[in-house]
Scaffold this motif. Structure first.
Motif, PDB file in Angstrom:
ATOM      1  N   THR A 267      -1.995   9.710  -7.726  1.00 22.96           N
ATOM      2  CA  THR A 267      -0.851   9.216  -8.496  1.00 22.96           C
ATOM      3  C   THR A 267      -0.439   7.817  -8.025  1.00 22.96           C
ATOM      4  O   THR A 267       0.653   7.635  -7.475  1.00 22.96           O
ATOM      5  CB  THR A 267       0.349  10.180  -8.373  1.00 22.96           C
ATOM      6  N   PRO A 268      -1.292   6.820  -8.228  1.00 28.20           N
ATOM      7  CA  PRO A 268      -0.953   5.470  -7.752  1.00 28.20           C
ATOM      8  C   PRO A 268       0.181   4.845  -8.557  1.00 28.20           C
ATOM      9  O   PRO A 268       0.317   5.094  -9.750  1.00 28.20           O
ATOM     10  CB  PRO A 268      -2.256   4.698  -7.965  1.00 28.20           C
ATOM     11  N   THR A 269       0.988   4.071  -7.870  1.00 27.18           N
ATOM     12  CA  THR A 269       2.016   3.262  -8.520  1.00 27.18           C
ATOM     13  C   THR A 269       1.518   1.827  -8.493  1.00 27.18           C
ATOM     14  O   THR A 269       1.402   1.230  -7.435  1.00 27.18           O
ATOM     15  CB  THR A 269       3.359   3.367  -7.757  1.00 27.18           C
ATOM     16  N   THR A 270       1.231   1.273  -9.654  1.00 24.52           N
ATOM     17  CA  THR A 270       0.665  -0.075  -9.699  1.00 24.52           C
ATOM     18  C   THR A 270       1.674  -1.135 -10.108  1.00 24.52           C
ATOM     19  O   THR A 270       1.471  -2.312  -9.847  1.00 24.52           O
ATOM     20  CB  THR A 270      -0.536  -0.127 -10.655  1.00 24.52           C
ATOM     21  N   ILE A 271       2.758  -0.733 -10.735  1.00 22.00           N
ATOM     22  CA  ILE A 271       3.768  -1.710 -11.156  1.00 22.00           C
ATOM     23  C   ILE A 271       4.593  -2.117  -9.941  1.00 22.00           C
ATOM     24  O   ILE A 271       5.060  -1.275  -9.174  1.00 22.00           O
ATOM     25  CB  ILE A 271       4.657  -1.129 -12.262  1.00 22.00           C
ATOM     26  N   GLY A 272       4.754  -3.419  -9.765  1.00 19.99           N
ATOM     27  CA  GLY A 272       5.567  -3.929  -8.665  1.00 19.99           C
ATOM     28  C   GLY A 272       4.822  -4.166  -7.368  1.00 19.99           C
ATOM     29  O   GLY A 272       5.442  -4.502  -6.362  1.00 19.99           O
ATOM     30  N   LEU A 273       3.513  -4.028  -7.377  1.00 25.23           N
ATOM     31  CA  LEU A 273       2.764  -4.219  -6.128  1.00 25.23           C
ATOM     32  C   LEU A 273       2.828  -5.660  -5.634  1.00 25.23           C
ATOM     33  O   LEU A 273       2.929  -5.904  -4.432  1.00 25.23           O
ATOM     34  CB  LEU A 273       1.309  -3.785  -6.290  1.00 25.23           C
ATOM     35  N   GLY A 274       2.771  -6.620  -6.537  1.00 21.60           N
ATOM     36  CA  GLY A 274       2.873  -8.027  -6.128  1.00 21.60           C
ATOM     37  C   GLY A 274       4.224  -8.324  -5.512  1.00 21.60           C
ATOM     38  O   GLY A 274       4.314  -8.993  -4.476  1.00 21.60           O
TER      39      GLY A 274
ATOM     40  N   ALA B  50       0.826  -1.213   0.000  1.00 18.57           N
ATOM     41  CA  ALA B  50       0.000   0.000   0.000  1.00 18.57           C
ATOM     42  C   ALA B  50       0.856   1.257   0.000  1.00 18.57           C
ATOM     43  O   ALA B  50       0.499   2.262  -0.613  1.00 18.57           O
ATOM     44  CB  ALA B  50      -0.951  -0.006   1.199  1.00 18.57           C
ATOM     45  N   THR B  51       2.004   1.221   0.671  1.00 19.40           N
ATOM     46  CA  THR B  51       2.914   2.370   0.671  1.00 19.40           C
ATOM     47  C   THR B  51       3.494   2.579  -0.716  1.00 19.40           C
ATOM     48  O   THR B  51       3.600   3.708  -1.200  1.00 19.40           O
ATOM     49  CB  THR B  51       4.026   2.191   1.716  1.00 19.40           C
ATOM     50  N   ARG B  52       3.869   1.495  -1.373  1.00 18.70           N
ATOM     51  CA  ARG B  52       4.360   1.621  -2.754  1.00 18.70           C
ATOM     52  C   ARG B  52       3.259   2.187  -3.653  1.00 18.70           C
ATOM     53  O   ARG B  52       3.521   3.060  -4.476  1.00 18.70           O
ATOM     54  CB  ARG B  52       4.838   0.280  -3.290  1.00 18.70           C
ATOM     55  N   TYR B  53       2.066   1.684  -3.524  1.00 17.75           N
ATOM     56  CA  TYR B  53       0.930   2.193  -4.301  1.00 17.75           C
ATOM     57  C   TYR B  53       0.746   3.690  -4.060  1.00 17.75           C
ATOM     58  O   TYR B  53       0.543   4.464  -4.989  1.00 17.75           O
ATOM     59  CB  TYR B  53      -0.333   1.428  -3.900  1.00 17.75           C
TER      60      TYR B  53
END
Length: 105
Positions: free
Chosen positions: A81-88, A29-32
């Motif tokens: 500004t969500p970051t969706t790449i790399g969430l997994g 969630a922090t990365r997102y």
């Protein structure tokens, strides 16, 4: 298993993984929320966000119906500004971090 609303572990030793689920939810969630650059204070801020209400209900139902299941609801993240790449990958890294033990933190 995990979704954007909850994370659940099932099995004989699932109870041992509650901290890993919490860590996985917080890290992903922090990365997102913030992208590639964040620190431990950002992780703490994310962990303090409200939990997803429907996710909480799913976790409660699974824990009540499945012996040995343990879960955590996801945090509610609002960002333009969500970051969706790399969430997994972030989720897996967050899950593994508590298993590494304090010597590796």
């Amino acid at each position: 298993m995990h979704t954007r609303y909850w994370a659940v572990a099932v099995g004989r030793d699932a109870h041992r993984h509650r901290a890993s689920l919490e860590s996985a939810v917080a890290l992903s969630a922090t990365r997102y929320r913030l992208g590639d650059v964040f620190d431990v204070h950002d992780l703490e801020d994310t962990a303090a966000l409200p939990r997803h209400a429907a996710g909480r209900r799913v976790v409660e139902a699974v824990e009540a119906l499945q012996t040995g299941a343990v879960g955590v609801p996801a945090v509610v993240v609002d960002t333009s500004t969500p970051t969706t790449i790399g969430l997994g990958d972030s989720f897996v890294g967050g899950f593994l971090a508590p298993l590494a033990g304090p010597r590796n933190r």
